[in-house]
Motif scaffolding. Structure first.
Motif, short mmCIF file in Angstrom:
data_model
loop_
_atom_site.label_atom_id
_atom_site.label_comp_id
_atom_site.label_asym_id
_atom_site.label_seq_id
_atom_site.Cartn_x
_atom_site.Cartn_y
_atom_site.Cartn_z
N VAL A 175 20.28 21.42 -34.57
CA VAL A 175 19.47 21.51 -33.07
C VAL A 175 17.93 21.44 -33.43
N GLU A 176 17.37 20.76 -32.50
CA GLU A 176 15.88 20.83 -32.59
C GLU A 176 15.25 22.01 -32.91
N GLY A 183 20.56 27.33 -36.43
CA GLY A 183 20.33 26.30 -35.17
C GLY A 183 19.70 25.01 -36.17
N ALA A 205 21.25 23.77 -26.75
CA ALA A 205 21.55 22.47 -27.27
C ALA A 205 22.78 21.77 -26.61
N ARG A 239 25.93 22.93 -26.06
CA ARG A 239 27.50 23.22 -27.00
C ARG A 239 27.93 24.26 -26.46
N THR A 274 13.70 23.46 -29.60
CA THR A 274 14.68 24.07 -28.82
C THR A 274 15.31 25.35 -29.24
N VAL A 275 15.40 25.62 -30.53
CA VAL A 275 15.96 26.79 -31.35
C VAL A 275 14.82 27.85 -30.95
#
Ligand code: ATP
Ligand code: MG
Length: 503
Positions: free
Chosen positions: A318-319, A313, A128, A130, A322-323
Motif C-alpha cells: 500500500v502507498e 501496509g 487501498a 481491498r 495512503t497508509v
C-alpha cells in the motif's frame, strides 16, 4: 466428499468401517451434528467430546474421529488420530476448500493491542481498495456485516467457515487476532498466514500457560509457521523491536522480519512523538521515506499499534501516504479509550485494559492528558490469572489519585475474593487512596460523583463488553451505558455524540 477423500490430509493411526461413506458436514459439538456428519471428538477443558459420540450418532453422524480406542456401535466408520484438535483444523480447511489460500491472511498476536492493531490494519487495506474481513474479540466484521463470536480466535471449523464466507463476499484479505490459547489449541491449524504481527508480551494468562517461557513458546507457533505451507506470495513478520521478547521471536521466524518501535534499530520507527487529549502525532521513518502521522487515538501504546499497522501496509504494497491517511482517519476502537461525554466538566473514559501492562499504558496515557485528578475504577475477572490481581492493584495505586476496586466478570468466583486479591497490591503503595465497592454500577456512580472539573475518570476492564458474567448468568452490563445513565442522574444529559453511541 467421502470420509476417505476428506481424511486424506490426516496422519491416521488406525481406521475402521466404511471409509467411502459420503459426508454432508462435520462438527466437534454433538449438539450441532446433523444427518451425514463426521463427528470430531476433541478433549475440552470442561468436558471431552469422546463422551458425546453416542449423542452424535443418534443425531445422524455417520463417522467419528477419535483419539483413543473405543467400543463403537457396529457399522460406525471411524478414524483414530494422535491429536483430534489438530485433525479438526486440517479437516475443516479441506472441507471448506482451503478458502484461506485465496485470501491475504494477517495474524496479530501479543498480550495487548491485538484488537486495536487489527482494526487499524483493516482500515489501511480497505483504504487501498481491498475488502478485508476482521476477526477478533469484538467479533467478525466484513463491510457493514457484524457477527458476535464466542472467542477472540474462533475454533478451527468456525474459522474456515468464516474464510469461506469472506471469499463468497468478495473479501481479498482477512486480519485476525490470534490468541495464545488458539495457537496452543490448534485453532489456526489448516490456516496459512501471509503476515504475522507481534505487539508485546507481558504477564497474562499464566493460569493457562505455566510461565512466561511457555506463553512465549505459544506465540512463537505463529511465527515459526510462516512460509512453511504451499501458499504463494510474500511472507513476513512485523515485530515490536522495543519489546524484549521481540528479538527472540525474530530469531525463530523463517521469513523476512520488519521491526517497528522507537529505538534507532527499528526499520519502521516513530520520532517526535506528541500525545494530546484528542490524539497523537509523530514522524514515521521507514525504508525509503519519512511521513508525519496524526492520529485521533491517544496514548503511546496507540503509536505502537499504528506503527505495526503502518509496517503491514508497506508489506502489503500500500502507498505510504495512503497508509498514513487511513490511520489518521480512525476515530477509535469500541471500548478502547472510549470517551463518554454528556457535557460534564470532567472526562470519562471506558477502556478494556485488563492486564497490569494494559492498565499501566492506559493510565500513563490518561495521566499525560489530564489536568486534574485521575480516578480509576477497575476489578479483575474471576476464574482467570490470579497472579496479575495484586500487580494491577499496585499499578492503579501508583498512577491514580484515587481508586475504586470493584467487580469485573466474577464468573464462578465470589466478587469479594478477586477484590481481596487486588488490595495487597494497592497497599504496597504508600500514597494509595482507594475504596472497595463490590457492585460495579455503584462503583461507577461513586467515581462520577467524586469527580471534579478537569478530572478524568477511567473505567477499566470491560471496554466493549455489553454483559457481566456472574456465576452461570450473563447479565446485561455495558460500562458506557451505565456511565451515560449515572451522568444523567447527576444532571448531565447533553447529547454529545459519543464516538460509538447509538443515540
Ligand atoms: N500496544 C499496546 N500495548 C499495551 N497496552 C495496550 C496496547 N494497545 C492497547 N493497550 C491497552 O490494552 C487494552 C486492550 O487492548 P486491545 O483490546 O487492543 O488488546 P487485545 O490484545 O486485543 O486484548 P485481548 O487479548 O483481551 O483480546 C486497551 O484497552 C489499552 O488499554
Ligand atoms: Mg482483543
Amino acid at each position: 466428499m467421502t470420509l476417505a477423500e476428506l481424511s486424506a490430509v490426516l496422519d491416521i493411526i488406525d481406521r475402521g468401517g466404511e471409509q467411502n461413506i459420503h459426508l454432508t458436514g462435520l462438527h466437534y459439538d454433538s449438539r450441532r451434528v446433523r444427518p451425514g456428519f463426521l463427528f470430531v471428538a476433541i478433549k475440552g477443558f470442561q468436558t471431552d467430546g469422546h463422551l458425546y459420540i453416542n449423542d452424535a450418532l443418534q443425531r445422524g453422524a455417520v463417522a467419528v474421529v477419535i483419539e483413543r480406542e473405543l467400543d463403537l456401535p457396529p457399522g460406525t466408520a471411524w478414524i483414530r488420530v494422535a491429536n483430534s484438535r489438530q485433525a479438526l483444523g486440517q479437516l475443516a480447511a479441506r472441507f471448506y476448500g482451503y478458502p484461506g489460500s485465496s485470501l491475504r491472511l494477517i495474524g496479530v498476536t501479543g498480550t495487548n493491542g491485538k484488537t486495536t492493531t487489527t482494526h487499524l490494519i483493516k482500515e489501511v487495506l480497505e483504504a487501498a481498495g481491498r475488502p478485508t474481513g476482521l476477526l477478533g474479540t469484538i467479533g467478525f466484521r466484513l463491510g457493514t456485516k457484524v457477527l458476535q463470536t464466542e472467542r477472540t480466535t474462533p475454533e478451527a471449523l468456525d474459522l474456515q467457515a468464516i474464510f469461506r464466507e469472506l471469499l463468497e463476499n468478495q473479501a481479498q484479505a482477512a486480519v485476525m487476532e490470534v490468541s495464545s490459547h488458539a495457537l496452543t489449541l490448534y485453532r489456526t491449524e489448516g490456516t496459512e498466514f501471509d503476515g504475522a504481527v507481534f505487539t508485546n508480551l507481558t504477564q497474562d494468562h499464566l493460569d493457562f500457560h505455566q510461565d512466561m517461557e511457555s506463553y512465549l513458546n505459544a506465540k512463537a507457533i505463529l511465527f515459526k509457521s510462516l512460509g512453511q505451507g504451499v501458499k504463494k506470495g510474500p511472507k513476513y513478520a512485523v515485530i515490536n523491536g522495543d519489546d524484549p521478547y521481540g528479538s527472540r521471536l525474530a530469531e525463530l521466524t523463517p521469513v523476512e522480519v520488519i521491526t517497528y518501535g522507537r529505538n534507532s534499530a527499528c526499520q519502521v520507527r516513530a520520532e517526535k512523538v506528541r500525545l494530546a487529549p484528542d490524539g497523537a502525532t509523530c514522524r514515521v521513518v521507514f525504508p525509503g521515506g519519512v511521513l508525519d502521522l496524526k492520529l485521533k487515538l491517544t496514548g503511546l501504546f496507540n503509536i505502537y499499534n499504528a506503527l505495526a499497522a503502518f509496517a503491514v501496509g508497506l508489506q502489503e504494497g500500500v502507498e505510504p501516504a495512503t497508509v498514513a491517511t487511513a490511520l489518521s482517519q480512525v476515530r477509535g476502537v469500541p471500548g478502547r479509550f472510549e470517551r463518554v461525554d454528556r457535557g460534564q466538566p470532567f472526562t470519562v473514559v471506558v477502556d478494556y485494559a485488563h492486564t497490569p501492562d494494559g492498565l499501566k499504558n492506559i493510565l500513563q496515557a490518561a495521566r499525560q492528558v489530564t489536568a486534574g485528578r485521575l480516578l480509576t475504577v477497575f476489578g479483575c475477572g474471576g476464574d482467570r490469572d490470579r497472579g496479575k490481581r495484586p500487580l494491577m492493584g499496585q499499578v492503579a495505586a501508583q498512577l491514580s489519585d484515587y481508586c475504586i476496586v470493584t467487580s469485573d466478570n466474577p464468573r464462578s468466583e465470589e466478587p469479594q475474593a478477586s477484590i481481596a486479591d487486588i488490595v495487597p497490591g494497592l497497599e504496597k503503595v504508600a500514597s494509595a487512596a482507594y475504596q472497595r465497592i463490590v457492585d460495579r454500577r455503584q462503583a461507577i456512580a461513586t467515581a462520577l460523583a467524586l469527580a471534579r472539573p478537569r478530572d478524568m475518570v477511567v473505567i477499566a476492564g470491560k471496554g466493549h463488553e455489553t454483559y457481566q458474567l456472574v456465576k452461570d448468568k450473563i447479565l446485561p452490563f455495558d460500562d458506557r451505558q451505565v456511565v451515560r445513565e449515572e451522568l444523567a442522574a447527576l444532571g448531565y444529559t447533553e447529547n454529545r455524540h459519543d464516538v460509538y453511541s447509538n443515540d
